[in-house]
Design an enzyme around this catalytic site. Structure first.
Site, mmCIF file in Angstrom:
data_model
loop_
_atom_site.group_PDB
_atom_site.id
_atom_site.type_symbol
_atom_site.label_atom_id
_atom_site.label_comp_id
_atom_site.label_asym_id
_atom_site.label_seq_id
_atom_site.Cartn_x
_atom_site.Cartn_y
_atom_site.Cartn_z
ATOM 1 N N HIS A 1 12.212 -29.858 29.625
ATOM 2 C CA HIS A 1 10.811 -29.441 29.486
ATOM 3 C C HIS A 1 10.693 -28.599 28.220
ATOM 4 C CE1 HIS A 1 9.827 -30.792 33.517
ATOM 5 N NE2 HIS A 1 10.869 -30.124 33.980
ATOM 6 N N LYS B 1 43.324 -22.597 29.983
ATOM 7 C CA LYS B 1 44.641 -22.982 29.475
ATOM 8 C C LYS B 1 44.526 -24.338 28.803
ATOM 9 C CE LYS B 1 46.334 -25.220 33.703
ATOM 10 N NZ LYS B 1 47.429 -25.272 34.659
ATOM 11 N N ALA C 1 33.245 -30.869 40.275
ATOM 12 C CA ALA C 1 32.043 -30.840 41.114
ATOM 13 C C ALA C 1 31.148 -29.653 40.777
ATOM 14 C CB ALA C 1 32.449 -30.777 42.585
ATOM 15 N N ALA D 1 35.258 -26.954 38.590
ATOM 16 C CA ALA D 1 34.088 -27.034 39.452
ATOM 17 C C ALA D 1 33.183 -25.820 39.249
ATOM 18 C CB ALA D 1 34.527 -27.120 40.908
#
Length: 170
Positions: free
Chosen positions: A77, A158, A117, A135
């Site tokens: 937007h 790392k 995830a 994640a």
């Protein structure tokens, strides 16, 4: 289970390409004013993941995108409240605008990269080959090859050794 959602608002049949043996369980979307999504071979895009392009997003071969990941090459937007309201009003009444500036910047995800995830990959970012995004991370800067990043914003945790068998998978 069919969870893939391909939303080619742009309408150009060449703007979304998916390589051989890839599995898409999330959403691929190109905006009406532009966008290109290129998914390499042997890639995976998990459930509830969203890849939204107004310029260009490219996933290299064997890239893995876990579930609930968001990858955007744009702001989605306008920043200005008035422009944002006009955009939403047009979407609600006519569909996505064919002319719009969302400060687009291409996203590149290298071969053998893994996006964990719930991660967010923001516009203009390059994630190197063999890199891992932990994640829940928010990636706002480039990630080098074979790096592991985590956090918000994602920072280097790392580096990992390059896989000697990588050349055989090409």
């Amino acid at each position: 289970m069919r969870t893939a959602r391909i939303r080619n608002i742009r309408g150009d049949s060449d703007c979304i390409t998916i390589g051989a043996n890839s599995i898409v369980r999330g959403e691929l979307l190109t905006f009406a004013h532009g966008g290109r999504i290129e998914v390499g071979s042997w890639c995976y895009i998990g459930e509830n993941s969203r890849i939204w392009s107004a310029l260009r997003i490219r996933l290299g071969d064997r890239a893995l995108v876990a579930h609930n990941v968001n990858i955007f090459d744009n702001l989605t937007h306008p920043l200005d409240a008035g422009q944002r309201h006009r955009q939403i009003r047009e979407i609600f009444t006519k569909g996505h605008p064919a002319e719009l500036d969302l400060d687009e910047r291409a996203v590149e995800i290298g071969e053998d990269a893994w996006i964990g995830a719930g991660a967010f990959v923001m516009r203009g970012v390059t994630i190197g080959s063999g890199a891992i995004v932990a994640a829940g991370s928010v990636v706002t800067r480039d990630v080098p090859d074979h790096a592991v990043v985590a956090g918000n914003p994602a920072t280097l945790v790392k580096t990992i050794e390059a896989d000697p068998d990588q050349a055989e998978r090409s």
